[in-house]
Enzyme design. Structure first.
Site, PDB file in Angstrom:
ATOM      1  N   HIS A   1      24.318  46.325  84.804  1.00  0.00           N
ATOM      2  CA  HIS A   1      23.738  45.221  84.021  1.00  0.00           C
ATOM      3  C   HIS A   1      22.611  44.508  84.774  1.00  0.00           C
ATOM      4  O   HIS A   1      21.839  43.756  84.174  1.00  0.00           O
ATOM      5  CB  HIS A   1      24.848  44.220  83.673  1.00  0.00           C
ATOM      6  CG  HIS A   1      24.623  43.488  82.390  1.00  0.00           C
ATOM      7  ND1 HIS A   1      23.360  43.108  81.948  1.00  0.00           N
ATOM      8  CD2 HIS A   1      25.486  43.058  81.439  1.00  0.00           C
ATOM      9  CE1 HIS A   1      23.483  42.477  80.791  1.00  0.00           C
ATOM     10  NE2 HIS A   1      24.750  42.435  80.458  1.00  0.00           N
TER      11      HIS A   1
ATOM     12  N   THR B   1      25.012  35.270  73.908  1.00  0.00           N
ATOM     13  CA  THR B   1      23.711  35.585  74.481  1.00  0.00           C
ATOM     14  C   THR B   1      22.587  35.329  73.482  1.00  0.00           C
ATOM     15  O   THR B   1      22.637  35.803  72.349  1.00  0.00           O
ATOM     16  CB  THR B   1      23.663  37.079  74.876  1.00  0.00           C
ATOM     17  OG1 THR B   1      24.848  37.390  75.607  1.00  0.00           O
ATOM     18  CG2 THR B   1      22.453  37.389  75.710  1.00  0.00           C
TER      19      THR B   1
END
Length: 612
Positions: free
Chosen positions: A327, A441
Protein backbone atom coordinates in the site's frame (compact mmCIF):
# COMPACT_ATOMS: atom_id res chain seq x y z
CA UNK A 1 -11.54 1.65 -22.62
CA UNK A 2 -10.78 1.54 -26.38
CA UNK A 3 -12.98 4.61 -27.02
CA UNK A 4 -11.29 6.38 -24.17
CA UNK A 5 -7.94 5.45 -25.68
CA UNK A 6 -8.97 6.78 -29.08
CA UNK A 7 -10.23 10.00 -27.52
CA UNK A 8 -7.04 10.50 -25.61
CA UNK A 9 -4.60 10.02 -28.46
CA UNK A 10 -3.51 13.63 -28.22
CA UNK A 11 -3.28 13.42 -24.40
CA UNK A 12 -0.35 11.76 -22.68
CA UNK A 13 -0.83 10.01 -19.33
CA UNK A 14 1.45 12.32 -17.37
CA UNK A 15 1.11 15.53 -19.38
CA UNK A 16 -0.89 17.52 -16.81
CA UNK A 17 1.34 16.72 -13.83
CA UNK A 18 3.11 20.07 -13.87
CA UNK A 19 -0.07 22.12 -14.10
CA UNK A 20 -1.85 20.56 -11.11
CA UNK A 21 -2.44 22.90 -8.14
CA UNK A 22 -0.38 22.37 -4.96
CA UNK A 23 -2.02 20.65 -1.98
CA UNK A 24 -3.57 23.46 0.09
CA UNK A 25 -3.25 23.93 3.86
CA UNK A 26 -6.75 24.37 5.30
CA UNK A 27 -7.58 27.18 7.74
CA UNK A 28 -6.67 26.33 11.35
CA UNK A 29 -9.96 27.64 12.69
CA UNK A 30 -12.00 25.55 10.21
CA UNK A 31 -10.02 22.37 10.87
CA UNK A 32 -10.40 22.67 14.64
CA UNK A 33 -14.11 23.43 14.33
CA UNK A 34 -14.58 20.27 12.22
CA UNK A 35 -12.45 18.25 14.63
CA UNK A 36 -14.57 19.33 17.60
CA UNK A 37 -17.71 18.39 15.73
CA UNK A 38 -16.25 14.92 15.01
CA UNK A 39 -15.56 14.06 18.67
CA UNK A 40 -19.11 14.87 19.86
CA UNK A 41 -20.56 11.37 19.33
CA UNK A 42 -17.92 9.90 21.67
CA UNK A 43 -18.08 12.34 24.58
CA UNK A 44 -20.34 13.11 27.48
CA UNK A 45 -20.97 16.76 28.35
CA UNK A 46 -18.02 17.15 30.73
CA UNK A 47 -15.57 15.42 28.39
CA UNK A 48 -16.69 17.56 25.48
CA UNK A 49 -16.30 20.76 27.52
CA UNK A 50 -12.76 19.76 28.48
CA UNK A 51 -11.85 19.00 24.85
CA UNK A 52 -13.38 22.31 23.77
CA UNK A 53 -11.06 24.12 26.21
CA UNK A 54 -8.03 22.14 24.99
CA UNK A 55 -8.86 22.99 21.36
CA UNK A 56 -9.36 26.70 22.15
CA UNK A 57 -6.04 26.81 24.01
CA UNK A 58 -4.34 25.08 21.07
CA UNK A 59 -5.90 27.49 18.56
CA UNK A 60 -4.79 30.58 20.50
CA UNK A 61 -1.37 29.24 21.43
CA UNK A 62 0.99 26.58 20.08
CA UNK A 63 -1.43 25.62 17.27
CA UNK A 64 -1.07 29.06 15.73
CA UNK A 65 2.73 28.78 15.73
CA UNK A 66 2.70 25.27 14.27
CA UNK A 67 0.20 26.32 11.60
CA UNK A 68 2.50 29.20 10.55
CA UNK A 69 5.41 26.77 10.26
CA UNK A 70 3.23 24.44 8.19
CA UNK A 71 2.36 27.31 5.84
CA UNK A 72 6.10 28.02 5.50
CA UNK A 73 6.74 24.36 4.64
CA UNK A 74 3.92 24.41 2.08
CA UNK A 75 5.53 27.40 0.32
CA UNK A 76 8.54 25.29 -0.59
CA UNK A 77 6.70 22.11 -1.59
CA UNK A 78 3.94 21.37 -4.09
CA UNK A 79 2.66 18.74 -1.68
CA UNK A 80 3.53 19.45 1.96
CA UNK A 81 2.10 16.11 3.08
CA UNK A 82 3.54 13.62 0.58
CA UNK A 83 6.84 12.67 2.22
CA UNK A 84 5.39 12.77 5.75
CA UNK A 85 2.43 10.57 4.84
CA UNK A 86 4.62 8.00 3.13
CA UNK A 87 6.87 7.77 6.17
CA UNK A 88 4.31 7.91 8.97
CA UNK A 89 1.55 5.84 7.37
CA UNK A 90 3.80 3.25 5.74
CA UNK A 91 7.59 3.29 5.86
CA UNK A 92 8.05 3.82 9.61
CA UNK A 93 5.51 1.12 10.48
CA UNK A 94 7.25 -1.93 11.96
CA UNK A 95 4.47 -4.54 12.10
CA UNK A 96 4.50 -7.15 9.30
CA UNK A 97 3.11 -5.28 6.31
CA UNK A 98 2.14 -8.17 4.04
CA UNK A 99 -0.81 -9.09 6.27
CA UNK A 100 -1.45 -5.79 8.05
CA UNK A 101 -0.89 -3.13 5.38
CA UNK A 102 -1.19 -4.73 1.93
CA UNK A 103 -4.52 -4.62 0.14
CA UNK A 104 -5.77 -7.68 -1.74
CA UNK A 105 -8.56 -8.45 -4.16
CA UNK A 106 -9.80 -11.29 -6.37
CA UNK A 107 -9.86 -10.92 -10.16
CA UNK A 108 -13.56 -10.89 -11.17
CA UNK A 109 -13.12 -13.29 -14.10
CA UNK A 110 -14.75 -16.16 -12.18
CA UNK A 111 -18.06 -14.31 -12.61
CA UNK A 112 -18.06 -14.94 -16.36
CA UNK A 113 -15.69 -16.90 -18.63
CA UNK A 114 -13.35 -18.31 -15.99
CA UNK A 115 -15.26 -20.15 -13.25
CA UNK A 116 -13.10 -22.21 -10.88
CA UNK A 117 -11.74 -25.25 -12.75
CA UNK A 118 -8.74 -27.42 -11.95
CA UNK A 119 -6.09 -27.68 -14.66
CA UNK A 120 -6.60 -24.16 -16.05
CA UNK A 121 -4.02 -22.31 -13.93
CA UNK A 122 -1.18 -22.06 -16.44
CA UNK A 123 -3.15 -21.46 -19.62
CA UNK A 124 -5.38 -18.81 -18.05
CA UNK A 125 -2.32 -17.33 -16.35
CA UNK A 126 -0.55 -16.85 -19.68
CA UNK A 127 -3.54 -14.93 -21.10
CA UNK A 128 -3.88 -12.84 -17.94
CA UNK A 129 -0.18 -11.99 -17.96
CA UNK A 130 -0.40 -10.88 -21.58
CA UNK A 131 -3.22 -8.41 -20.88
CA UNK A 132 -1.32 -7.06 -17.86
CA UNK A 133 1.76 -6.59 -20.03
CA UNK A 134 -0.28 -4.70 -22.63
CA UNK A 135 -1.39 -2.32 -19.87
CA UNK A 136 2.26 -1.88 -18.85
CA UNK A 137 3.08 -1.02 -22.47
CA UNK A 138 0.25 1.57 -22.62
CA UNK A 139 1.70 3.17 -19.51
CA UNK A 140 5.26 3.09 -20.89
CA UNK A 141 3.96 4.85 -24.02
CA UNK A 142 1.80 7.25 -21.96
CA UNK A 143 -1.31 6.08 -23.78
CA UNK A 144 -3.31 5.40 -20.65
CA UNK A 145 -6.15 7.96 -20.50
CA UNK A 146 -5.72 10.74 -17.96
CA UNK A 147 -8.23 10.32 -15.13
CA UNK A 148 -10.59 13.29 -14.91
CA UNK A 149 -13.40 14.58 -12.78
CA UNK A 150 -15.59 16.29 -15.36
CA UNK A 151 -12.94 18.15 -17.38
CA UNK A 152 -10.49 18.53 -14.49
CA UNK A 153 -7.43 16.27 -14.80
CA UNK A 154 -6.49 14.27 -11.70
CA UNK A 155 -2.99 13.47 -10.49
CA UNK A 156 -1.56 10.41 -12.27
CA UNK A 157 1.75 10.17 -10.42
CA UNK A 158 0.82 6.98 -8.55
CA UNK A 159 0.67 5.12 -11.88
CA UNK A 160 4.46 5.37 -12.01
CA UNK A 161 4.51 3.15 -8.93
CA UNK A 162 2.46 0.25 -10.28
CA UNK A 163 5.26 -1.56 -12.11
CA UNK A 164 8.93 -2.18 -11.23
CA UNK A 165 8.44 -0.88 -7.70
CA UNK A 166 9.39 -2.47 -4.41
CA UNK A 167 9.67 -1.57 -0.75
CA UNK A 168 13.04 -2.37 0.81
CA UNK A 169 13.14 -2.98 4.58
CA UNK A 170 15.22 -0.75 6.85
CA UNK A 171 16.10 -1.07 10.54
CA UNK A 172 13.92 1.90 11.54
CA UNK A 173 12.39 3.02 8.23
CA UNK A 174 11.80 1.26 4.92
CA UNK A 175 12.42 2.85 1.53
CA UNK A 176 10.81 2.52 -1.90
CA UNK A 177 12.75 1.57 -5.01
CA UNK A 178 11.10 2.55 -8.28
CA UNK A 179 12.69 1.51 -11.58
CA UNK A 180 9.82 2.43 -13.94
CA UNK A 181 10.39 4.86 -16.81
CA UNK A 182 8.19 5.92 -19.71
CA UNK A 183 9.58 5.21 -23.19
CA UNK A 184 10.46 8.89 -23.63
CA UNK A 185 12.43 8.82 -20.35
CA UNK A 186 14.54 5.86 -21.39
CA UNK A 187 15.15 2.19 -20.71
CA UNK A 188 13.46 0.41 -17.82
CA UNK A 189 13.32 -3.23 -16.66
CA UNK A 190 11.42 -5.65 -18.93
CA UNK A 191 11.37 -8.84 -16.85
CA UNK A 192 8.85 -10.38 -14.48
CA UNK A 193 9.57 -12.57 -11.45
CA UNK A 194 7.72 -15.85 -10.88
CA UNK A 195 7.49 -17.54 -7.48
CA UNK A 196 6.59 -21.23 -7.25
CA UNK A 197 7.07 -23.78 -4.45
CA UNK A 198 9.65 -21.69 -2.59
CA UNK A 199 11.71 -20.94 -5.71
CA UNK A 200 12.14 -17.74 -7.72
CA UNK A 201 12.60 -17.24 -11.48
CA UNK A 202 12.79 -14.31 -13.87
CA UNK A 203 12.28 -14.00 -17.60
CA UNK A 204 12.08 -11.16 -20.10
CA UNK A 205 8.67 -10.24 -21.49
CA UNK A 206 10.06 -8.66 -24.66
CA UNK A 207 11.63 -10.61 -27.52
CA UNK A 208 12.97 -8.73 -30.55
CA UNK A 209 11.34 -5.61 -29.10
CA UNK A 210 7.83 -7.16 -28.99
CA UNK A 211 5.81 -8.55 -26.10
CA UNK A 212 5.95 -12.32 -25.93
CA UNK A 213 2.54 -13.89 -26.66
CA UNK A 214 0.30 -16.06 -24.44
CA UNK A 215 1.59 -19.32 -26.04
CA UNK A 216 5.15 -18.13 -25.32
CA UNK A 217 4.23 -17.08 -21.79
CA UNK A 218 2.62 -20.50 -21.32
CA UNK A 219 5.88 -22.15 -22.41
CA UNK A 220 7.76 -20.15 -19.71
CA UNK A 221 5.20 -20.88 -16.98
CA UNK A 222 5.07 -24.59 -17.86
CA UNK A 223 8.86 -24.83 -17.69
CA UNK A 224 8.86 -23.27 -14.19
CA UNK A 225 5.89 -25.31 -12.99
CA UNK A 226 7.30 -28.66 -14.12
CA UNK A 227 10.75 -27.91 -12.74
CA UNK A 228 9.29 -26.99 -9.35
CA UNK A 229 7.03 -30.02 -9.13
CA UNK A 230 9.72 -32.49 -10.24
CA UNK A 231 12.38 -31.19 -7.86
CA UNK A 232 12.56 -30.38 -4.12
CA UNK A 233 10.88 -27.27 -2.69
CA UNK A 234 13.13 -24.17 -2.70
CA UNK A 235 14.46 -22.15 0.26
CA UNK A 236 11.38 -19.85 0.28
CA UNK A 237 13.32 -16.59 0.68
CA UNK A 238 10.12 -14.69 -0.21
CA UNK A 239 8.60 -15.68 3.15
CA UNK A 240 10.98 -13.24 4.85
CA UNK A 241 8.97 -10.35 3.35
CA UNK A 242 6.04 -11.35 5.60
CA UNK A 243 8.13 -10.70 8.74
CA UNK A 244 8.19 -7.80 11.18
CA UNK A 245 10.03 -5.04 9.28
CA UNK A 246 13.17 -4.68 11.40
CA UNK A 247 13.61 -8.46 11.59
CA UNK A 248 13.30 -8.69 7.79
CA UNK A 249 15.79 -5.82 7.38
CA UNK A 250 18.35 -7.66 9.54
CA UNK A 251 17.75 -10.98 7.75
CA UNK A 252 18.19 -9.19 4.41
CA UNK A 253 21.49 -7.64 5.52
CA UNK A 254 22.67 -11.05 6.69
CA UNK A 255 21.61 -12.65 3.38
CA UNK A 256 23.60 -10.07 1.41
CA UNK A 257 26.58 -10.58 3.75
CA UNK A 258 26.53 -14.32 3.00
CA UNK A 259 27.12 -13.72 -0.70
CA UNK A 260 27.13 -10.41 -2.62
CA UNK A 261 25.42 -12.27 -5.49
CA UNK A 262 22.33 -12.47 -3.25
CA UNK A 263 21.98 -8.67 -3.58
CA UNK A 264 21.95 -8.97 -7.38
CA UNK A 265 19.18 -11.58 -7.12
CA UNK A 266 17.16 -9.43 -4.69
CA UNK A 267 17.48 -6.49 -7.08
CA UNK A 268 16.13 -8.63 -9.93
CA UNK A 269 12.96 -9.22 -7.90
CA UNK A 270 12.78 -5.58 -6.77
CA UNK A 271 13.08 -4.24 -10.32
CA UNK A 272 10.79 -6.83 -11.98
CA UNK A 273 7.58 -5.44 -13.51
CA UNK A 274 5.64 -7.45 -10.95
CA UNK A 275 5.69 -10.83 -9.23
CA UNK A 276 3.60 -13.69 -10.58
CA UNK A 277 2.74 -16.21 -7.86
CA UNK A 278 1.91 -19.84 -8.59
CA UNK A 279 -0.12 -21.15 -5.62
CA UNK A 280 -0.99 -24.83 -5.25
CA UNK A 281 -4.24 -24.31 -3.32
CA UNK A 282 -7.79 -23.93 -4.68
CA UNK A 283 -10.08 -21.46 -2.91
CA UNK A 284 -13.84 -21.86 -3.24
CA UNK A 285 -15.16 -19.06 -5.46
CA UNK A 286 -18.63 -18.33 -6.82
CA UNK A 287 -20.18 -14.90 -7.51
CA UNK A 288 -22.23 -15.35 -4.31
CA UNK A 289 -19.46 -16.56 -2.02
CA UNK A 290 -15.78 -15.79 -2.36
CA UNK A 291 -14.65 -15.16 1.24
CA UNK A 292 -12.11 -17.97 0.91
CA UNK A 293 -10.35 -16.21 -1.97
CA UNK A 294 -9.75 -13.20 0.28
CA UNK A 295 -8.52 -15.41 3.11
CA UNK A 296 -6.02 -17.11 0.82
CA UNK A 297 -4.89 -13.86 -0.81
CA UNK A 298 -4.15 -12.33 2.60
CA UNK A 299 -3.04 -15.40 4.50
CA UNK A 300 -1.83 -17.79 1.79
CA UNK A 301 1.64 -19.27 1.34
CA UNK A 302 4.19 -16.53 2.13
CA UNK A 303 6.81 -18.47 0.15
CA UNK A 304 5.12 -17.43 -3.11
CA UNK A 305 4.45 -13.75 -2.36
CA UNK A 306 6.98 -10.96 -2.35
CA UNK A 307 5.09 -8.90 0.23
CA UNK A 308 7.03 -5.73 -0.58
CA UNK A 309 6.23 -5.67 -4.29
CA UNK A 310 3.75 -3.08 -5.46
CA UNK A 311 2.00 -5.82 -7.43
CA UNK A 312 1.83 -9.58 -6.81
CA UNK A 313 -0.44 -11.26 -9.36
CA UNK A 314 -1.52 -14.49 -7.68
CA UNK A 315 -2.77 -17.61 -9.48
CA UNK A 316 -4.49 -20.52 -7.74
CA UNK A 317 -4.59 -24.16 -8.87
CA UNK A 318 -8.26 -23.92 -9.90
CA UNK A 319 -7.78 -20.96 -12.24
CA UNK A 320 -8.86 -18.29 -9.74
CA UNK A 321 -6.70 -15.15 -9.63
CA UNK A 322 -6.13 -12.16 -7.40
CA UNK A 323 -3.55 -9.66 -6.25
CA UNK A 324 -1.67 -8.59 -3.15
CA UNK A 325 -0.21 -5.08 -3.29
CA UNK A 326 2.03 -3.06 -1.02
CA UNK A 327 0.00 0.00 0.00
CA UNK A 328 2.97 2.35 0.48
CA UNK A 329 3.53 3.50 -3.13
CA UNK A 330 -0.08 3.84 -4.26
CA UNK A 331 -3.76 3.57 -3.39
CA UNK A 332 -6.16 0.85 -4.46
CA UNK A 333 -7.86 2.80 -7.27
CA UNK A 334 -4.82 1.97 -9.46
CA UNK A 335 -5.35 -1.73 -9.03
CA UNK A 336 -9.06 -1.21 -9.75
CA UNK A 337 -8.05 0.46 -13.01
CA UNK A 338 -5.73 -2.28 -14.28
CA UNK A 339 -7.99 -5.09 -13.02
CA UNK A 340 -10.97 -3.57 -14.84
CA UNK A 341 -8.92 -3.10 -18.03
CA UNK A 342 -7.85 -6.76 -17.97
CA UNK A 343 -11.37 -7.98 -17.17
CA UNK A 344 -12.82 -6.00 -20.10
CA UNK A 345 -10.21 -7.52 -22.42
CA UNK A 346 -11.10 -11.02 -21.23
CA UNK A 347 -14.79 -10.32 -21.86
CA UNK A 348 -13.99 -9.07 -25.37
CA UNK A 349 -12.03 -12.23 -26.20
CA UNK A 350 -14.32 -14.64 -24.29
CA UNK A 351 -11.40 -15.51 -22.03
CA UNK A 352 -9.43 -17.07 -24.89
CA UNK A 353 -6.31 -16.33 -26.92
CA UNK A 354 -7.29 -15.99 -30.55
CA UNK A 355 -3.89 -15.13 -32.03
CA UNK A 356 -0.96 -17.17 -33.34
CA UNK A 357 0.05 -20.36 -31.50
CA UNK A 358 3.64 -20.02 -32.74
CA UNK A 359 6.31 -20.11 -30.03
CA UNK A 360 9.55 -18.38 -30.99
CA UNK A 361 12.94 -19.52 -29.77
CA UNK A 362 13.06 -17.44 -26.59
CA UNK A 363 15.48 -17.92 -23.69
CA UNK A 364 14.24 -20.13 -20.84
CA UNK A 365 13.48 -18.53 -17.46
CA UNK A 366 16.48 -18.00 -15.19
CA UNK A 367 16.31 -19.37 -11.65
CA UNK A 368 17.44 -17.05 -8.86
CA UNK A 369 19.51 -19.44 -6.77
CA UNK A 370 20.17 -17.74 -3.42
CA UNK A 371 23.10 -18.76 -1.27
CA UNK A 372 21.59 -19.71 2.09
CA UNK A 373 22.71 -21.21 5.40
CA UNK A 374 21.05 -22.68 8.49
CA UNK A 375 20.40 -19.24 10.00
CA UNK A 376 18.53 -17.99 6.93
CA UNK A 377 16.51 -21.20 6.66
CA UNK A 378 15.61 -20.82 10.33
CA UNK A 379 14.59 -17.17 9.72
CA UNK A 380 12.38 -18.36 6.85
CA UNK A 381 10.79 -21.02 9.08
CA UNK A 382 10.08 -18.42 11.80
CA UNK A 383 8.66 -15.96 9.24
CA UNK A 384 6.28 -18.56 7.79
CA UNK A 385 5.14 -19.64 11.24
CA UNK A 386 4.39 -16.10 12.47
CA UNK A 387 2.59 -15.21 9.22
CA UNK A 388 0.37 -18.28 9.17
CA UNK A 389 -0.44 -17.94 12.88
CA UNK A 390 -1.40 -14.25 12.48
CA UNK A 391 -3.39 -14.97 9.30
CA UNK A 392 -5.36 -17.77 10.97
CA UNK A 393 -6.84 -15.14 13.31
CA UNK A 394 -8.43 -13.31 10.40
CA UNK A 395 -12.15 -13.52 9.73
CA UNK A 396 -13.39 -12.42 6.31
CA UNK A 397 -17.01 -12.12 5.23
CA UNK A 398 -17.43 -11.41 1.51
CA UNK A 399 -21.02 -11.19 0.41
CA UNK A 400 -23.26 -9.82 -2.33
CA UNK A 401 -26.49 -7.97 -1.60
CA UNK A 402 -28.73 -8.50 -4.63
CA UNK A 403 -32.15 -7.08 -3.61
CA UNK A 404 -31.26 -3.73 -5.19
CA UNK A 405 -28.31 -1.49 -5.97
CA UNK A 406 -27.37 1.95 -7.27
CA UNK A 407 -30.36 2.16 -9.60
CA UNK A 408 -32.84 2.23 -6.72
CA UNK A 409 -30.83 4.49 -4.39
CA UNK A 410 -30.42 7.00 -7.25
CA UNK A 411 -34.17 6.83 -7.91
CA UNK A 412 -34.68 7.81 -4.26
CA UNK A 413 -32.12 10.63 -4.76
CA UNK A 414 -29.76 9.01 -2.23
CA UNK A 415 -26.02 8.91 -2.96
CA UNK A 416 -25.14 5.18 -3.07
CA UNK A 417 -21.80 5.58 -1.26
CA UNK A 418 -23.42 7.56 1.57
CA UNK A 419 -26.23 4.99 1.63
CA UNK A 420 -23.73 2.22 2.42
CA UNK A 421 -21.79 4.32 4.93
CA UNK A 422 -24.96 5.12 6.89
CA UNK A 423 -26.11 1.49 6.75
CA UNK A 424 -22.74 0.58 8.28
CA UNK A 425 -23.24 3.14 11.05
CA UNK A 426 -26.69 1.75 11.83
CA UNK A 427 -25.46 -1.86 11.74
CA UNK A 428 -22.54 -1.10 14.07
CA UNK A 429 -24.83 0.82 16.43
CA UNK A 430 -27.29 -2.08 16.58
CA UNK A 431 -24.61 -4.73 17.00
CA UNK A 432 -22.44 -2.92 19.54
CA UNK A 433 -24.88 -0.52 21.19
CA UNK A 434 -22.69 2.53 20.61
CA UNK A 435 -21.44 4.73 17.74
CA UNK A 436 -18.37 3.47 15.85
CA UNK A 437 -15.65 5.96 14.88
CA UNK A 438 -15.18 5.53 11.17
CA UNK A 439 -12.55 6.34 8.51
CA UNK A 440 -13.77 6.56 4.93
CA UNK A 441 -11.20 7.31 2.26
CA UNK A 442 -11.63 10.45 0.18
CA UNK A 443 -9.28 11.01 -2.75
CA UNK A 444 -7.36 14.29 -3.10
CA UNK A 445 -6.07 13.73 -6.64
CA UNK A 446 -7.23 17.19 -7.77
CA UNK A 447 -3.89 18.28 -6.30
CA UNK A 448 -0.26 17.60 -7.20
CA UNK A 449 0.68 14.12 -5.91
CA UNK A 450 -2.57 14.07 -3.89
CA UNK A 451 -3.54 10.76 -2.33
CA UNK A 452 -6.17 10.60 0.41
CA UNK A 453 -7.98 12.39 3.21
CA UNK A 454 -10.15 11.00 6.01
CA UNK A 455 -13.91 11.40 6.00
CA UNK A 456 -15.14 10.76 9.56
CA UNK A 457 -18.47 9.09 8.78
CA UNK A 458 -19.68 8.83 12.36
CA UNK A 459 -21.29 12.26 12.54
CA UNK A 460 -23.62 13.75 15.13
CA UNK A 461 -26.37 13.55 12.48
CA UNK A 462 -25.67 9.85 11.76
CA UNK A 463 -25.82 9.01 15.48
CA UNK A 464 -29.10 10.93 15.95
CA UNK A 465 -30.58 8.96 13.09
CA UNK A 466 -29.30 5.61 14.49
CA UNK A 467 -30.85 6.49 17.85
CA UNK A 468 -34.18 7.31 16.21
CA UNK A 469 -34.15 3.93 14.40
CA UNK A 470 -33.86 2.21 17.79
CA UNK A 471 -36.46 4.43 19.45
CA UNK A 472 -39.95 2.89 19.18
CA UNK A 473 -41.57 6.27 19.84
CA UNK A 474 -39.88 7.97 16.83
CA UNK A 475 -42.22 8.39 13.84
CA UNK A 476 -41.29 7.20 10.34
CA UNK A 477 -41.24 10.81 9.17
CA UNK A 478 -38.89 11.82 11.98
CA UNK A 479 -36.57 8.90 11.19
CA UNK A 480 -36.60 9.77 7.49
CA UNK A 481 -35.81 13.43 8.19
CA UNK A 482 -32.91 12.47 10.46
CA UNK A 483 -31.59 10.09 7.82
CA UNK A 484 -31.72 12.80 5.14
CA UNK A 485 -29.86 15.19 7.50
CA UNK A 486 -27.17 12.52 7.91
CA UNK A 487 -26.96 12.10 4.11
CA UNK A 488 -26.55 15.85 3.59
CA UNK A 489 -23.81 16.06 6.23
CA UNK A 490 -21.87 13.11 4.79
CA UNK A 491 -22.09 14.38 1.21
CA UNK A 492 -20.76 17.79 2.26
CA UNK A 493 -17.87 16.21 4.20
CA UNK A 494 -16.89 14.08 1.21
CA UNK A 495 -16.89 17.18 -1.04
CA UNK A 496 -14.82 19.18 1.48
CA UNK A 497 -12.28 16.40 1.99
CA UNK A 498 -11.76 15.80 -1.74
CA UNK A 499 -11.14 19.52 -2.25
CA UNK A 500 -8.44 19.86 0.41
CA UNK A 501 -10.73 20.95 3.23
CA UNK A 502 -10.47 17.89 5.47
CA UNK A 503 -8.82 18.16 8.88
CA UNK A 504 -7.16 14.82 9.73
CA UNK A 505 -4.09 15.30 7.50
CA UNK A 506 -3.87 18.94 8.66
CA UNK A 507 -3.75 17.86 12.33
CA UNK A 508 -1.14 15.23 11.46
CA UNK A 509 0.95 17.96 9.81
CA UNK A 510 0.77 20.11 12.95
CA UNK A 511 1.80 17.16 15.14
CA UNK A 512 4.75 16.34 12.87
CA UNK A 513 5.92 19.97 12.84
CA UNK A 514 5.94 19.88 16.66
CA UNK A 515 7.98 16.65 16.58
CA UNK A 516 10.44 18.04 14.02
CA UNK A 517 10.91 21.19 16.12
CA UNK A 518 11.57 19.06 19.21
CA UNK A 519 8.51 20.53 20.97
CA UNK A 520 6.42 18.54 23.45
CA UNK A 521 3.38 16.78 21.96
CA UNK A 522 0.51 19.31 22.21
CA UNK A 523 -2.24 18.44 24.70
CA UNK A 524 -4.78 18.15 21.88
CA UNK A 525 -3.14 14.88 20.76
CA UNK A 526 -2.89 13.48 24.30
CA UNK A 527 -6.58 14.09 25.03
CA UNK A 528 -8.44 10.72 25.38
CA UNK A 529 -11.11 11.99 22.98
CA UNK A 530 -8.50 12.36 20.24
CA UNK A 531 -7.93 8.60 20.05
CA UNK A 532 -11.49 7.65 21.07
CA UNK A 533 -12.79 9.49 18.00
CA UNK A 534 -10.29 7.65 15.76
CA UNK A 535 -7.27 9.99 15.81
CA UNK A 536 -3.78 8.49 15.67
CA UNK A 537 -4.95 5.50 13.61
CA UNK A 538 -7.61 4.33 16.09
CA UNK A 539 -10.65 4.08 13.84
CA UNK A 540 -12.84 1.12 14.77
CA UNK A 541 -14.28 1.13 11.25
CA UNK A 542 -11.75 1.42 8.43
CA UNK A 543 -13.66 1.71 5.16
CA UNK A 544 -13.41 2.51 1.49
CA UNK A 545 -15.56 2.52 -1.62
CA UNK A 546 -13.68 0.37 -4.15
CA UNK A 547 -15.66 1.90 -7.02
CA UNK A 548 -18.52 1.27 -9.42
CA UNK A 549 -16.91 -1.52 -11.46
CA UNK A 550 -16.70 -5.29 -10.87
CA UNK A 551 -13.58 -5.02 -8.71
CA UNK A 552 -13.50 -5.80 -4.99
CA UNK A 553 -10.78 -5.60 -2.32
CA UNK A 554 -10.07 -5.71 1.39
CA UNK A 555 -7.58 -4.63 4.07
CA UNK A 556 -7.43 -5.93 7.65
CA UNK A 557 -8.92 -3.78 10.46
CA UNK A 558 -6.97 -0.75 11.70
CA UNK A 559 -7.37 -1.78 15.36
CA UNK A 560 -7.79 -5.15 17.08
CA UNK A 561 -11.39 -4.48 18.13
CA UNK A 562 -12.32 -3.04 14.73
CA UNK A 563 -13.47 -3.94 11.24
CA UNK A 564 -12.17 -3.38 7.73
CA UNK A 565 -15.15 -2.72 5.46
CA UNK A 566 -14.80 -2.40 1.69
CA UNK A 567 -17.47 -2.37 -0.99
CA UNK A 568 -18.28 -1.70 -4.59
CA UNK A 569 -21.52 -0.55 -6.10
CA UNK A 570 -23.34 -1.81 -9.19
CA UNK A 571 -26.75 -0.97 -10.66
CA UNK A 572 -28.42 -4.04 -9.18
CA UNK A 573 -26.23 -4.99 -6.21
CA UNK A 574 -23.79 -4.01 -3.48
CA UNK A 575 -20.73 -6.23 -3.04
CA UNK A 576 -19.13 -6.01 0.40
CA UNK A 577 -16.13 -7.51 2.16
CA UNK A 578 -15.64 -7.19 5.90
CA UNK A 579 -12.59 -8.20 7.95
CA UNK A 580 -12.21 -8.69 11.70
CA UNK A 581 -9.96 -10.61 14.12
CA UNK A 582 -11.29 -13.88 15.56
CA UNK A 583 -9.34 -13.31 18.80
CA UNK A 584 -11.43 -10.21 19.49
CA UNK A 585 -14.56 -11.58 21.13
CA UNK A 586 -16.65 -8.46 20.58
CA UNK A 587 -16.31 -8.25 16.77
CA UNK A 588 -17.83 -10.56 14.18
CA UNK A 589 -17.49 -9.72 10.47
CA UNK A 590 -20.28 -12.07 9.39
CA UNK A 591 -22.75 -10.67 11.91
CA UNK A 592 -21.91 -7.09 10.92
CA UNK A 593 -22.50 -7.83 7.22
CA UNK A 594 -25.84 -9.46 8.10
CA UNK A 595 -26.84 -6.32 10.03
CA UNK A 596 -25.73 -4.07 7.14
CA UNK A 597 -27.95 -5.95 4.67
CA UNK A 598 -30.81 -5.62 7.17
CA UNK A 599 -30.10 -1.85 7.36
CA UNK A 600 -30.23 -1.54 3.53
CA UNK A 601 -33.82 -2.84 3.59
CA UNK A 602 -34.78 -0.61 6.53
CA UNK A 603 -33.46 2.50 4.78
CA UNK A 604 -35.31 1.88 1.51
CA UNK A 605 -38.43 0.96 3.49
CA UNK A 606 -38.12 4.30 5.28
CA UNK A 607 -38.02 6.18 1.97
CA UNK A 608 -41.02 4.27 0.63
CA UNK A 609 -43.27 4.45 3.67
CA UNK A 610 -42.42 7.71 5.44
CA UNK A 611 -44.43 9.83 3.03
CA UNK A 612 -47.53 7.60 2.94
Amino acid sequence: MENQLAKSIEERTFQYQDSLPPLPVPSLEESLKKYLESVKPFANEDEYKKTEEIVQKFQDGVGKTLHQKLLERAKGKRNWLEEWWLNVAYLDVRIPSQLNVNFVGPSPHFEHYWPAREGTQLERGSILLWHNLNYWQLLRREKLPVHKSGNTPLDMNQFRMLFSTCKVPGITRDSIMNYFKTESEGHCPTHIAVLCRGRAFVFDVLHDGCLITPPELLRQLTYIYQKCWNEPVGPSIAALTSEERTRWAKAREYLIGLDPENLTLLEKIQSSLFVYSIEDTSPHATPENFSQVFEMLLGGDPAVRWGDKSYNLISFANGIFGCSCDHAPYDAMLMVNIAHYVDEKLLETEGRWKGSEKVRDIPLPEELAFTVDEKILNDVYQAKAQHLKAASDLQIAASTFTSFGKKLTKKEALHPDTFIQLALQLAYYRLHGRPGCCYETAMTRYFYHGRTETVRSCTVEAVRWCQSMQDPSASLLERQQKMLDAFAKHNKMMRDCSHGKGFDRHLLGLLLIAKEEGLPVPELFEDPLFSRSGGGGNFVLSTSLVGYLRIQGVVVPMVHNGYGFFYHIRDDRFVVTCSSWRSCLETDAEKLVEMIFHAFHDMIHLMNTAHL
